[in-house]
Design an enzyme around this catalytic site. Structure first.
Site, mmCIF file in Angstrom:
data_model
loop_
_atom_site.group_PDB
_atom_site.id
_atom_site.type_symbol
_atom_site.label_atom_id
_atom_site.label_comp_id
_atom_site.label_asym_id
_atom_site.label_seq_id
_atom_site.Cartn_x
_atom_site.Cartn_y
_atom_site.Cartn_z
ATOM 1 N N CYS A 1 -17.166 -1.833 36.913
ATOM 2 C CA CYS A 1 -17.199 -1.706 35.468
ATOM 3 C C CYS A 1 -18.302 -0.740 35.046
ATOM 4 O O CYS A 1 -19.453 -0.904 35.444
ATOM 5 C CB CYS A 1 -17.444 -3.069 34.835
ATOM 6 S SG CYS A 1 -17.661 -2.986 33.046
ATOM 7 N N CYS B 1 -12.558 -5.640 34.731
ATOM 8 C CA CYS B 1 -13.933 -6.009 35.038
ATOM 9 C C CYS B 1 -13.996 -7.512 35.222
ATOM 10 O O CYS B 1 -13.429 -8.275 34.449
ATOM 11 C CB CYS B 1 -14.824 -5.560 33.875
ATOM 12 S SG CYS B 1 -16.413 -6.405 33.806
ATOM 13 N N LYS C 1 14.086 9.032 14.761
ATOM 14 C CA LYS C 1 12.954 9.939 14.550
ATOM 15 C C LYS C 1 13.278 11.364 15.008
ATOM 16 O O LYS C 1 14.033 11.567 15.966
ATOM 17 C CB LYS C 1 11.720 9.435 15.332
ATOM 18 C CG LYS C 1 11.245 8.050 14.942
ATOM 19 C CD LYS C 1 10.930 7.934 13.475
ATOM 20 C CE LYS C 1 9.484 7.866 13.079
ATOM 21 N NZ LYS C 1 8.527 7.151 13.849
ATOM 22 N N ARG D 1 1.361 -1.645 1.878
ATOM 23 C CA ARG D 1 1.964 -2.450 2.929
ATOM 24 C C ARG D 1 0.937 -3.333 3.650
ATOM 25 O O ARG D 1 1.209 -4.470 3.978
ATOM 26 C CB ARG D 1 2.640 -1.544 3.954
ATOM 27 C CG ARG D 1 3.737 -2.197 4.714
ATOM 28 C CD ARG D 1 4.307 -1.214 5.717
ATOM 29 N NE ARG D 1 3.577 -1.321 6.945
ATOM 30 C CZ ARG D 1 3.879 -2.200 7.890
ATOM 31 N NH1 ARG D 1 4.910 -2.990 7.748
ATOM 32 N NH2 ARG D 1 3.170 -2.277 8.979
ATOM 33 N N TYR E 1 -10.234 -4.725 -16.759
ATOM 34 C CA TYR E 1 -10.648 -6.102 -16.996
ATOM 35 C C TYR E 1 -11.107 -6.263 -18.449
ATOM 36 O O TYR E 1 -10.699 -7.189 -19.152
ATOM 37 C CB TYR E 1 -11.786 -6.466 -16.029
ATOM 38 C CG TYR E 1 -12.238 -7.910 -16.123
ATOM 39 C CD1 TYR E 1 -13.190 -8.296 -17.054
ATOM 40 C CD2 TYR E 1 -11.698 -8.879 -15.285
ATOM 41 C CE1 TYR E 1 -13.605 -9.614 -17.142
ATOM 42 C CE2 TYR E 1 -12.102 -10.201 -15.365
ATOM 43 C CZ TYR E 1 -13.057 -10.561 -16.301
ATOM 44 O OH TYR E 1 -13.454 -11.861 -16.392
ATOM 45 N N GLU F 1 19.549 7.691 5.254
ATOM 46 C CA GLU F 1 18.727 8.449 4.305
ATOM 47 C C GLU F 1 17.482 8.963 5.008
ATOM 48 O O GLU F 1 17.047 8.393 6.017
ATOM 49 C CB GLU F 1 18.333 7.559 3.116
ATOM 50 C CG GLU F 1 17.505 6.354 3.520
ATOM 51 C CD GLU F 1 17.212 5.444 2.333
ATOM 52 O OE1 GLU F 1 16.609 5.928 1.370
ATOM 53 O OE2 GLU F 1 17.597 4.255 2.397
ATOM 54 N N ASP G 1 7.782 10.721 4.828
ATOM 55 C CA ASP G 1 6.494 10.535 5.488
ATOM 56 C C ASP G 1 5.409 10.395 4.428
ATOM 57 O O ASP G 1 4.739 11.348 4.059
ATOM 58 C CB ASP G 1 6.212 11.741 6.397
ATOM 59 C CG ASP G 1 5.044 11.476 7.326
ATOM 60 O OD1 ASP G 1 4.605 10.309 7.419
ATOM 61 O OD2 ASP G 1 4.564 12.435 7.946
ATOM 62 N N TYR H 1 13.619 2.693 -1.837
ATOM 63 C CA TYR H 1 14.636 2.587 -0.783
ATOM 64 C C TYR H 1 14.966 1.151 -0.397
ATOM 65 O O TYR H 1 15.829 0.899 0.429
ATOM 66 C CB TYR H 1 14.222 3.383 0.454
ATOM 67 C CG TYR H 1 12.893 2.999 1.064
ATOM 68 C CD1 TYR H 1 12.714 1.776 1.692
ATOM 69 C CD2 TYR H 1 11.809 3.882 1.020
ATOM 70 C CE1 TYR H 1 11.499 1.429 2.252
ATOM 71 C CE2 TYR H 1 10.592 3.542 1.576
ATOM 72 C CZ TYR H 1 10.451 2.317 2.185
ATOM 73 O OH TYR H 1 9.241 1.982 2.730
ATOM 74 N N CYS I 1 -21.112 -2.901 33.019
ATOM 75 C CA CYS I 1 -21.972 -3.943 33.596
ATOM 76 C C CYS I 1 -22.021 -3.887 35.121
ATOM 77 O O CYS I 1 -22.665 -4.724 35.752
ATOM 78 C CB CYS I 1 -21.500 -5.327 33.151
ATOM 79 S SG CYS I 1 -19.946 -5.837 33.894
ATOM 80 N N CYS J 1 -20.543 -9.293 30.888
ATOM 81 C CA CYS J 1 -20.317 -7.880 30.559
ATOM 82 C C CYS J 1 -20.485 -7.669 29.058
ATOM 83 O O CYS J 1 -19.768 -8.259 28.265
ATOM 84 C CB CYS J 1 -18.911 -7.475 30.988
ATOM 85 S SG CYS J 1 -18.488 -5.783 30.523
ATOM 86 N N LYS K 1 13.775 9.588 6.176
ATOM 87 C CA LYS K 1 12.600 8.727 6.225
ATOM 88 C C LYS K 1 11.416 9.549 5.715
ATOM 89 O O LYS K 1 10.957 10.482 6.381
ATOM 90 C CB LYS K 1 12.338 8.268 7.664
ATOM 91 C CG LYS K 1 11.225 7.254 7.785
ATOM 92 C CD LYS K 1 11.164 6.690 9.203
ATOM 93 C CE LYS K 1 10.250 5.481 9.263
ATOM 94 N NZ LYS K 1 8.865 5.782 8.904
#
Length: 752
Positions: free
Chosen positions: A431, A449, A326, A151, A48, A128, A132, A238, A434, A455, A130
């Site tokens: 539950c 519940c 995958k 992202r 800045y 191509e 990681d 890509y 509660c 609750c 993928k």
DNA sequence: GTGCCTCGAGTTCC
DNA sequence: CTCGAGGCAC
């Protein structure tokens, strides 16, 4: 990047100076805006300062620029804290997954069907690896790197520009680039660099990273770019986002273009003409996986032709024209130490496996989801066996994997190792939070519940949903703070309205807040400002934030677009109440009749029973038309209508909603102002379409702002009739609706 | 009535 | 990211 010290404005022409000046002005303006409005500076202090110095130097040296300067008097450098946000010009999508060859075959089949291609017509792909790592979007304007964003949720990511500039694989400037160029790719760390980094850290007694991906993510998200600079990050391009001109006509050629511009693209990228070639390439990459020197988790296939990609378009979160094949997930055995129950926002009781910690795919896992009670017993929703019908008992040895490399799940149970003291798990009928009765509706997989807002678990989860990113998104008021405020006896937040009365509830709010650890004037005032900033809120966010069952992000948006105003919605839902109740009564009567008929061995008289049930509710015309208007909205059916109606009729919930409303101003939704000739029109397709498939025609029409309906009614504007059109065409004729053939339709939308 | 396609809800770890 | 279920087209 230009350093402050070596900046010499006198060497610039006025034009160059003006360009730089305008860019700096905009950067500073955004940085100031981000600092004041979001308390999240877009850029570091140092950056800045550097920008401001350059800006000032330009204004001092070029009189015409000084006259235009708007940023000279703005405040100084913002304090470093977090990253600014960047909204992607084009959404960053995720990819659909294929887990075996069969899924890939289905993918190819689906594309052919959508495009109307035969089984043997050519359809080429690129394949191509993928990578990681973590995806990053780089925006270049006139060849200069303007910003880099993670992202995030696909819509908005974090501004990591300063860090991206330190990565050698990312060009700062590109010659011969389109005026606007957004390059997308993956930031990653190689195995050798990762090990060296961990060794260095270990030697210095610092923290080591669990895997290269975490190391890359942690390095990119450093607040100090100099730390990022010292981390060996790499980048493969890509894909792309906004472009001022097309890069090429195929995916493969576009990647070549990116390589020519100076980006790294993956060397194992291949053009494949056929499905068997794709699979063969997958096998080849799988074989080389261990020797690549970096982590990959599969192979991505994309339709090569960009024209076809454009025709295929997008589903809500994924492109239709790409899929990730995958590699099989890594598995690990461990012991199940216990099962806990979590209570969700809608009251759903979810079992969570407590595991003896085990490393799976580079991460230590100690919890895993067990979905619902049937899953523990070994049955899926259709009552079919999973895991060969083996049940899961506490003490068992279980096999864990991370679905999609993220969510830990249990794949198998080793019965041969089942200890004698293993215990059968009995799912609670009440539950755990509660103690209300927890019921499982007929045909439902989850037990819920029934405590409602009584609750505490449901109440807290609902509040968390209210402040979540896609709802009110209040900075500084996340899940953790909500828990704290909910349980704070002196300054409680029990309902959404309480958030907006926090500051003024009593004279001592600030003092009470400051009594707590970690709170001071600044943080308290920041919180109050963040809350104030959301007193005006888009209608769709308000509706979504209420957390009404079945009303998600899309449903909320559809409701907002249809009614445009909160009071209109409330009146409509109230008016429709008798019809909603009649509808439910009819459903229940129908179920009862079905059972009775099955027992008596006769045919069910469904229509008769439904009519009778509806008749017992005095449903006036107004109620009926309000209900029909509501459930007539595309994507909103009876289930959603009933859920909405119930929420509005429930005194607790309605009280909370009304109390909240008093503090808010809602912004009407932005109605898509598409200027295409068919925007806002309701279109019906009938007969055979020859140039487009039906799915494609629908998607295209919708992208142009038209609404596609299934049957002809008074509301229909255009009927597109192909050969073989029958009763729909006759009805349209009777109603005097415009009728065109497929070519007429294409001519109508041409150029749009 | 059946079979897609999307959306909603719930979940883990960094 | 996955599963279940709602909504709609065929």
């Amino acid at each position: 990047m230009t350093q402050p010290g070596d900046f010499d404005p006198t060497s610039l022409t006025l034009d160059d100076a003006r360009r730089l000046f305008e860019q700096l002005q905009e950067d500073l303006r955004l940085a100031d805006l981000a600092y004041h409005q979001n308390d999240a500076p877009e850029i570091s202090d140092a950056e800045y300062d550097a920008k401001k110095r350059q800006y000032r130097a330009l204004a001092d040296n070029f009189a015409p620029l000084a006259a235009e300067a708007t940023q000279l008097n703005s405040v100084g450098a913002p304090a470093a804290a977090g990253f600014g946000k960047i909204t992607h010009a084009i959404r960053m999508m995720s990819l659909g997954n294929a887990f075996d060859d069969g899924d890939v075959v289905d993918f190819d089949k689906g594309l052919r069907k959508y495009l109307g291609l035969g089984a043997t017509a050519p359809l080429a792909y690129t394949a191509e690896p993928k990578i990681d790592g973590l995806s990053l979007s780089l925006r270049y304007e006139n060849g200069i790197l303007k910003h880099a964003a993670t992202r995030g949720d696909g819509e908005t990511g974090e501004n990591v520009t300063a860090n991206a500039r330190t990565i050698a694989d990312i060009p700062q400037e590109i010659a011969n680039a389109p005026a606007v160029l957004e390059v997308r790719g993956e930031v990653y760390m190689s195995h050798s660099d990762f090990e060296a980094l961990n060794q260095r850290h270990a030697a210095q007694g610092g923290k080591t990273f669990a895997n290269p991906r975490n190391a890359a993510a942690g390095s990119l998200r450093q607040l100090d770019p100099e730390i990022t600079r010292a981390r060996p990050l790499r980048f493969f391009a890509y894909s792309w986002g906004e472009l001022s001109e097309a890069l090429a006509s195929t995916q493969f050629a576009a990647l070549q273009r990116l390589r020519d511009m100076g980006f790294q693209t993956n060397p194992l990228t291949q053009h494949c003409e056929t499905l068997p070639e794709l699979i063969a390439h997958y096998r080849k990459i799988e074989e080389q996986r261990a020797t690549l020197g970096y982590d990959i988790d599969g192979v991505v296939y994309k339709v090569d032709s960009l024209d076809l990609q454009a025709r295929l378009g997008f589903r809500s979160t994924t492109p239709r024209w790409a899929i990730a094949h995958k590699f099989p997930a890594e598995l690990a055995w461990t012991r199940l130490e216990g099962i806990d129950i979590q209570v969700g926002r809608t009251g759903a009781l979810s079992p969570v496996a407590r595991l003896h910690p085990v490393t799976v795919g580079g991460v230590v896992v100690s919890n895993a989801t067990l979905h619902n009670e049937d899953y523990i017993v070994g049955l899926d929703s259709k009552g079919e066996e999973i895991r060969g019908g083996k049940d899961i008992r506490i003490g068992d040895w279980v096999q864990v994997y991370r679905a999609g490399d993220v969510i830990p799940k249990i794949a198998d149970v080793d019965l041969s190792k089942r200890p004698d003291d293993s215990t059968l798990y009995t799912f609670p009928t009440h539950c755990p939070e509660c103690d209300s009765l927890a019921v499982r509706e007929e045909g439902d997989a989850v037990r819920r519940c029934t405590g409602g807002l009584i609750c505490p678990a449901q109440a807290v989860e609902k509040l968390k949903h209210f402040v979540s990113r896609k709802a009110f998104d209040i900075d500084g008021l996340g899940a953790k703070q909500i828990e704290m405020f909910y349980n704070d006896p002196t300054l409680p937040i029990k309902t959404p309205a309480d958030i907006f009365t926090l500051q003024t509830r009593d004279g001592a709010t600030l003092a009470r807040l400051k009594n707590r650890e970690g709170w001071g004037d600044t943080s308290a005032n920041n919180l109050f400002a963040a809350i104030d900033a959301k007193r005006t809120i888009p209608l769709a966010r308000l509706i979504f934030g209420l957390g009404i069952r079945h009303v998600g992000e899309v449903g909320a948006r559809d409701l907002a677009l249809h009614y445009l105003d909160w009071d209109v919605i409330a009146r409509a839902v109230d008016a429709a109440r008798p019809a909603a109740l009649a509808h439910r009564a009819a459903d229940e009567a129908e179920d009862a009749e079905r059972i009775a008929a099955a027992q008596a061995g006769r045919r069910a008289r469904i229509k008769e029973v439904r009519d009778k049930a509806i008749a017992t509710y005095a449903v006036d015309d107004q109620a009926r038309s309000a209900w029909e208007d509501l459930t007539g909205i595309d994507g909103i059916g009876a289930t959603l209508g009933l859920s909405l109606s119930d929420a509005f009729a429930n005194p607790d919930e309605r009280g909370a909603i009304d109390a909240l409303r008093a503090h808010l101003t809602t912004l009407p939704p932005e109605v898509p102002t598409q200027s295409s000739p068919v925007a806002g029109k309701t279109v019906v397709f009938t007969g055979t379409l020859e140039k487009l498939t039906r799915a494609e025609a629908k998607a295209r029409a919708e992208s142009l702002g038209a609404k596609v309906a299934g049957s002809v009614s008074k509301k229909t504007d255009i009927l597109v009739a192909g050969p073989g059109a029958g009763s729909k065409e006759q009805k349209a004729r009777d109603l005097g609706i415009q009728i065109v053939d497929e070519d007429g339709w294409l001519a109508m939308i041409e150029g749009a």
